[in-house]
Each structure stands twice: as structure tokens, then as C-alpha cells.
Design an enzyme around this catalytic site. Structure first.
Site, short mmCIF file in Angstrom:
data_model
loop_
_atom_site.label_atom_id
_atom_site.label_comp_id
_atom_site.label_asym_id
_atom_site.label_seq_id
_atom_site.Cartn_x
_atom_site.Cartn_y
_atom_site.Cartn_z
N HIS A 121 24.35 -0.89 -8.59
CA HIS A 121 24.10 0.71 -10.02
C HIS A 121 24.59 1.57 -8.80
O HIS A 121 25.55 2.53 -8.69
CB HIS A 121 23.51 0.69 -10.35
CG HIS A 121 24.66 1.62 -11.69
ND1 HIS A 121 24.74 0.85 -12.65
CD2 HIS A 121 23.52 2.69 -12.20
CE1 HIS A 121 25.54 1.54 -12.91
NE2 HIS A 121 24.86 2.51 -12.38
N HIS B 38 34.74 3.76 -18.11
CA HIS B 38 33.80 4.87 -18.93
C HIS B 38 34.72 5.41 -20.55
O HIS B 38 36.18 5.99 -19.96
CB HIS B 38 33.46 6.35 -18.69
CG HIS B 38 33.04 6.25 -16.98
ND1 HIS B 38 32.25 6.92 -16.27
CD2 HIS B 38 31.75 5.18 -17.12
CE1 HIS B 38 31.13 6.41 -15.43
NE2 HIS B 38 30.67 5.75 -16.51
N ARG C 132 28.30 1.25 -7.04
CA ARG C 132 29.05 2.33 -8.33
C ARG C 132 29.94 3.34 -8.03
O ARG C 132 29.99 3.94 -8.08
CB ARG C 132 29.29 1.30 -9.71
CG ARG C 132 29.91 1.57 -10.40
CD ARG C 132 29.15 0.74 -11.44
NE ARG C 132 29.61 1.73 -13.14
CZ ARG C 132 31.11 1.85 -13.50
NH1 ARG C 132 31.73 1.02 -12.87
NH2 ARG C 132 30.95 2.49 -14.53
N LYS D 293 32.38 -2.98 -20.80
CA LYS D 293 31.87 -2.63 -22.26
C LYS D 293 32.26 -2.39 -23.67
O LYS D 293 33.10 -2.38 -23.10
CB LYS D 293 30.90 -1.47 -21.71
CG LYS D 293 29.94 -1.83 -21.07
CD LYS D 293 28.38 -0.08 -20.92
CE LYS D 293 27.06 -0.03 -19.97
NZ LYS D 293 26.78 1.02 -19.83
N ARG E 51 30.56 -2.59 -12.26
CA ARG E 51 29.47 -2.84 -12.74
C ARG E 51 29.16 -4.44 -12.61
O ARG E 51 29.90 -4.92 -12.19
CB ARG E 51 28.80 -2.65 -14.36
CG ARG E 51 30.15 -1.82 -15.32
CD ARG E 51 29.61 -1.48 -17.10
NE ARG E 51 29.85 0.09 -16.76
CZ ARG E 51 31.28 -0.22 -17.56
NH1 ARG E 51 32.54 -0.92 -17.44
NH2 ARG E 51 31.12 1.04 -18.25
N TYR F 127 29.70 13.43 -12.77
CA TYR F 127 30.03 13.08 -10.64
C TYR F 127 30.32 14.77 -10.39
O TYR F 127 30.66 14.69 -9.15
CB TYR F 127 30.95 12.18 -10.40
CG TYR F 127 30.28 10.96 -10.72
CD1 TYR F 127 29.00 10.14 -9.74
CD2 TYR F 127 30.27 9.72 -12.04
CE1 TYR F 127 28.92 8.82 -10.28
CE2 TYR F 127 30.12 8.80 -12.01
CZ TYR F 127 29.07 8.27 -10.58
OH TYR F 127 28.54 6.85 -11.70
#
Length: 301
Positions: free
Chosen positions: A241, A267, A244, A173, A149, A276
Site C-alpha cells: 500500500h 477511485h 501505491r 473494487k 492495489r 493526496y
């Protein structure tokens, strides 16, 4: 003096910052959405969160929608409210969460855009040897090589790199750390960059620096990547992004290992990574439509 409604929100925001240690952007999003809900609650003559009932939550959602709020923004607002009320339940301020059963509006799903491998190679063929070009090539290689990220890239410190193993430690995150391989090419360009880094007058351990010797900002990275896209003649607009997304798409196309891609991207939920697979299917469907005799459109038999 803040209202009782806002006082509880202020406590919740302190909890998000101190105990949950959420990112400043997430804290800001919560604060903005909850502030908007306080205004609506005042208009509805609600003076305490204990007065809130499911029918009033639905009214809040309807009023928000009438102001022109998009489905995704409304979903974010309701999510913020649910989290806030869940916290109040955990603190004994409420007996139950009145927003718990309220349906979130269906969001329009936008598939992430990526660039193909040839375009990535075209972008990364930066052969200038001035310090800024070397820094930018190293940033591009690390971001695409590890699927980072933007926030993870700019927050990298020199101590986070393991040159021998070709890996970096990143803070994702929710303050979750993960170890990510970045590939031999990225390591090579970091080896080019690190000796040049000292000439920037570095003030701390930040890996990538601005010309003033400070940690490079996310906005600066976005600007530099876009400029390199134009300079290298890449047709699509280049932003962090997109690199990524390209990392994830290319890796999934080659390996088919969704769980591995989930771990590498950081994730928490596999469903986030599964988007994806839709990209991959979209590619397969286009090939089918173009090539299969039974898929030809507009032909009469």
C-alpha cells in the site's frame, strides 16, 4: 435455526455476493458488523427489523461505543447497517430506513505515508538474476509503475498485459475494470520474468507465481516486499500500500492533475483522491515553516 433478524442478513449477504459481486473481504466485514448488531438487537428485545426506530439505532451505536469500538469501526458498523436497511427498503421489507439520519462519528484522519523518489529508486535497484529476484523486481515495478492495489496485483493474469502499449487490465473494487499504464521499466522486467515463469510449473494463467506454481498470495507479496526493503537498506518499512501511495503522491506532485490520478488509482469518488492534496500541502507547509522569515518560531522581535 437462525433468527428472523439473521435470516434477513443472510439474504442480504447473498445479494452482496451474487448480485453486487463485492470482494470476499467486504462481504466478511458486512457479515461481522451485522452479526454484532444482531447480538445488540437481541439484548434490546428487538425481534424483527420492522421494529427498529431511529432512537434504537442511536442506542445500538452507543452500546457499540461502550464496548470500546473505535470511531472508524463504529462508522463501518453504521454504514453496514444503513446499507442492509436500504436493501430491505428496496425489497419492500421496510417502508423507510431508520438509520438514514443517524450521524456517523468523525474518524481520525491519517494521512497515507509514502517514500520519496530516491528511496523508491534504492528499493528497485534489484540486480540479482535468480528467478525469484526477477519476479519480485517485476512485481515491485508493476505495482509502483501502475499504482495498483495489492489485490489487483496478485489477480493479474498473463492475458491482462498488453506489452506493446505498456498497459495492464485490472479488476478494481466493485468489480470495476480499468486500463492502467505501467511504464517502460515495468514492461522490461516483465519481459525478463515471463521466460522464467514457465520454470515455476504454472498451473493457470496467473502472472505472478509462488515457488509451488500457484498464484502468489497477498501475504507472500507483503512478506517479500518487506524483505526487499530491509535488504536494499531502505529506512522505512516497505509494504504494497505504501508503494501505491507513493505512486499517487509522486504523480500528483509532478502533474498536479487530480482527476488523472483519480482515474489511475480507480477511485470512484474524487474526495478519496483529494487526501493526496493534503500530503502535498503538508510538504509545502513544512518548506514554508523552515524557510520563510515570518514563519520562524520562537523568535522575539
Amino acid at each position: 435455526m437462525s433468527s428472523p433478524l439473521q435470516s434477513a442478513i443472510d439474504e442480504f449477504l447473498r445479494y452482496l455476493k451474487v448480485e453486487r459481486q463485492l470482494s470476499p473481504l467486504t462481504q466478511s466485514n458486512y457479515a461481522r458488523q451485522l452479526a454484532a448488531l444482531v447480538i445488540i438487537a437481541d439484548e434490546m428485545k428487538i425481534s424483527a427489523w420492522t421494529q427498529l426506530e431511529p432512537t434504537q439505532v442511536r442506542t445500538m451505536a452507543a452500546r457499540s461505543r461502550r464496548t470500546g469500538l473505535s470511531a472508524s469501526s463504529l462508522a463501518l458498523r453504521l454504514s453496514a447497517l444503513r446499507s442492509f436497511l436500504d436493501w430491505q427498503v428496496s425489497q419492500g421489507m421496510l417502508c423507510a430506513n431508520p438509520a438514514k439520519g443517524i450521524a456517523t462519528p468523525r474518524k481520525t484522519r491519517h494521512l497515507p505515508k509514502n517514500i520519496d523518489v530516491d528511496e523508491v529508486n534504492q528499493l528497485l535497484e534489484i540486480d540479482f538474476d535468480d528467478p525469484l529476484s526477477v519476479r519480485d523486481r517485476a512485481m515491485l515495478e508493476v505495482m509502483y509503475g501502475g499504482g495498483l492495489r495489492l489485490s489487483e496485483l496478485v489477480n493479474l493474469d498473463c492475458r491482462h498485459i498488453d506489452m506493446a502499449s505498456g498497459e495492464v487490465w485490472v479488476m478494481g473494487k466493485g468489480s470495476k475494470e480499468r486500463r492502467v499504464p505501467i511504464g517502460r521499466t515495468a514492461v522490461t522486467w516483465l519481459e525478463h520474468w515471463l521466460p522464467l515463469r514457465v520454470s515455476f510449473g504454472c498451473e493457470d494463467d496467473a502472472l505472478f507465481l509462488s515457488t509451488r506454481g500457484h498464484r502468489i498470495s497477498a501475504r507472500n507479496v507483503q512478506k517479500r516486499f518487506a524483505q526487499w526493503g530491509i535488504r536494499q537498506g531502505v529506512a522505512s518499512h516497505i509494504h504494497p500500500h505504501k508503494l501505491r501511495h507513493s505512486f499517487a503522491t509522486h504523480l500528483l506532485e509532478s502533474s498536479g492533475d487530480l482527476r488523472a490520478v483519480q482515474e489511475l488509482l480507480g477511485h470512484a469518488n474524487l474526495a478519496t483522491t483529494q487526501i493526496y492534496t493534503h500530503l502535498d500541502f503538508q510538504h509545502l507547509a513544512s518548506v514554508y515553516d523552515a524557510a520563510h522569515p515570518r514563519a520562524k518560531r520562537g523568535k522575539k522581535t
